[in-house]
Write an enzyme that holds these catalytic residues in place. Structure first.
Site, PDB file in Angstrom:
ATOM      1  CB  ALA A   1      -0.912  -0.014   1.222  1.00 57.03           C
TER       2      ALA A   1
ATOM      3  CB  CYS B   1      11.141   6.435   0.353  1.00 56.78           C
ATOM      4  SG  CYS B   1      10.009   6.089   1.713  1.00 56.78           S
TER       5      CYS B   1
END
Length: 450
Positions: free
Chosen positions: A266, A380
């Site tokens: 997700a 990230c």
């Protein structure tokens, strides 16, 4: 992590307020029309700095009484810009008071959102003051009035670019050097461009002259506005995804018919990339709410995947996968230019548990890949412990696994893989094209069966 938003997500948009110029003695006679938006902006800032809640998570409650999309966008923009310029706003506030206000003082909070409007958003001073004073009572109101009067009269200014807050500035200086820290500050100054990933061919003509493409299936637009108003949204032609966030799936090179597991899937940007390539995708996440968001994105784009709610460390499959994509939970420091709240929410001292989770997920992901199959690991994050050091430790634990150099055409012009094949994107990369988020990623090949 990626940035595929759900329908209705608000994007940062610069707004200004204009009205007649009243005298300051008139300011509190009537409550100004723009007050609800400022009150919501204050609530958002407090949610991040007081309650340590992500800005996006705080939006529904803070904006529940504001129906106009422009007013909702204004509230979000004020709060986000205040977070971008927070150290510099605080320096201004401290320069105008005899004693520094406590970090969480209501007056400091109101002054932050007032000054960012006046200096960064160029909101007329009378509107700034008129919408700031009703947000505080008693002594704090007089203090806010006095500080604003002094700073606005003196023509207070902010630096050319935001100061990166510690401890991240110090850590990134040690890891990447002064040039990267300076580039990070520059990229923090304003909302970045909007990147779209298309499930099919990109028709640039639909977007006229406002778009550029840095890779096949990618489009970059100026920031601002509502994503629902862009061509192709209703048709599900694309989704929002920073170009750096699109690289792990590109690095995996999915092929039609392959069985691919997307771990920690997700909100679904990478899942949709894999599905659009024709792969048979299993999207795994341990949150029912996040999987609901993923399903919304799949429904809008007309793509399919098998959604599974499970802990990635315990998930099992009857048959190994051709490839596994693990975009692991991380500090998220690489997405600060889109989500400036991470600079104030994340703490290096709290990364130990996340790093242990990443290692556990990596080890288990390797057991789900068929012999000779592929595994892409990405985060990230600008932290070496979550990227380079994490993968090096895995390779020591996993004999036979090898890193692979990416195929040509995977990266935008101006980016090159490292000699070992890994990819690291940093502040300052592709600066002339609008930059990109900070990521680390690598593609691994499983050992063949003995």
């Amino acid at each position: 992590m990626d940035d595929a938003p759900v329908p209705g997500q608000l994007l940062e948009t610069p707004w200004c307020v204009s009205d007649r110029q009243p005298g300051w003695d008139e300011i509190l006679t009537d409550l100004p029309a723009g007050l609800p938006s400022r009150r919501a902006a204050l609530t958002l800032l407090q949610a991040v700095l007081w309650r340590h809640q992500a800005l996006e998570a705080a939006l529904p409650r803070a904006l529940r009484k504001i129906e106009n999309p422009a007013d909702r966008g204004l509230s979000r923009s004020i709060a986000s810009l205040a977070l971008r310029w927070l150290p510099d706003l605080d320096d201004l506030i401290d320069s105008a008071t005899d004693r520094n206000l406590p970090e969480e003082a209501p007056a400091r909070m109101v002054l932050r959102i007032a000054l960012v409007q006046a200096i960064v958003m160029k909101t007329p001073h009378h509107a700034v003051v008129a919408t700031a004073l009703p947000l505080v009572d008693g002594g704090p109101r007089r203090l806010v009035h006095a500080v604003l009067a002094r700073l606005l009269k003196e023509g207070a200014e902010l630096p050319e670019q935001p100061t990166m807050p510690d401890p991240w500035a110090t850590r990134w200086f040690a890891s990447w050097g002064e040039e990267v820290v300076d580039a990070a500050g520059l990229s923090l100054a304003a909302p970045p461009p909007l990147d779209l990933t298309f499930k099919g061919q990109v028709d640039l003509s639909v977007f006229e002259d406002m778009a550029i493409s840095l890779l096949p299936g990618h489009l970059r637009l100026p920031s601002g506005g509502r994503i629902e108003d862009l061509p192709g949204f209703e048709a599900g032609d694309w989704w929002v995804q920073d170009i750096a966030a699109s690289l792990p799936a590109r690095l995996l090179q999915p092929a039609a018919g392959e069985r691919i597991l997307d771990m920690a899937a997700a909100p679904g940007g990478k899942t949709m990339q894999l599905s659009a390539a024709g792969a048979d995708v299993t999207a795994l996440d341990d949150s029912e709410i996040r999987l609901e968001r993923l399903q919304e994105n799949l429904t809008r784009t007309g793509l399919t995947a098998t959604l599974v709610e499970a802990d990635g460390r315990k998930f099992t499959a009857d048959t190994p996968y051709d490839a596994v994509l693990l975009d692991a939970p991380c500090s998220g420091t690489g997405i600060f230019r889109r989500h400036p709240d991470v600079l104030h929410l994340r703490k290096p001292t709290r990364m130990k548990e996340t790093i242990a989770l990443q290692a556990a997920l990596l080890d288990h992901a390797a057991t789900l890949v068929r012999p000779g199959g592929r595994l892409v690991y990405s985060v990230c994050s600008l932290e070496r412990q979550e990227g380079e050091m994490q993968l090096a430790a895995f390779l020591e634990r996993a004999p036979g696994w090898q890193m692979e150099v990416p195929a040509t055409g995977i990266l935008p012009a101006g980016l090159t893989p490292r000699p070992d094949g890994s990819i690291r994107t940093l502040p300052g990369d592709l600066a002339d094209q609008g930059g990109l988020d900070g990521f680390y990623m690598a593609r691994l090949r499983a050992p063949q069966a003995v």
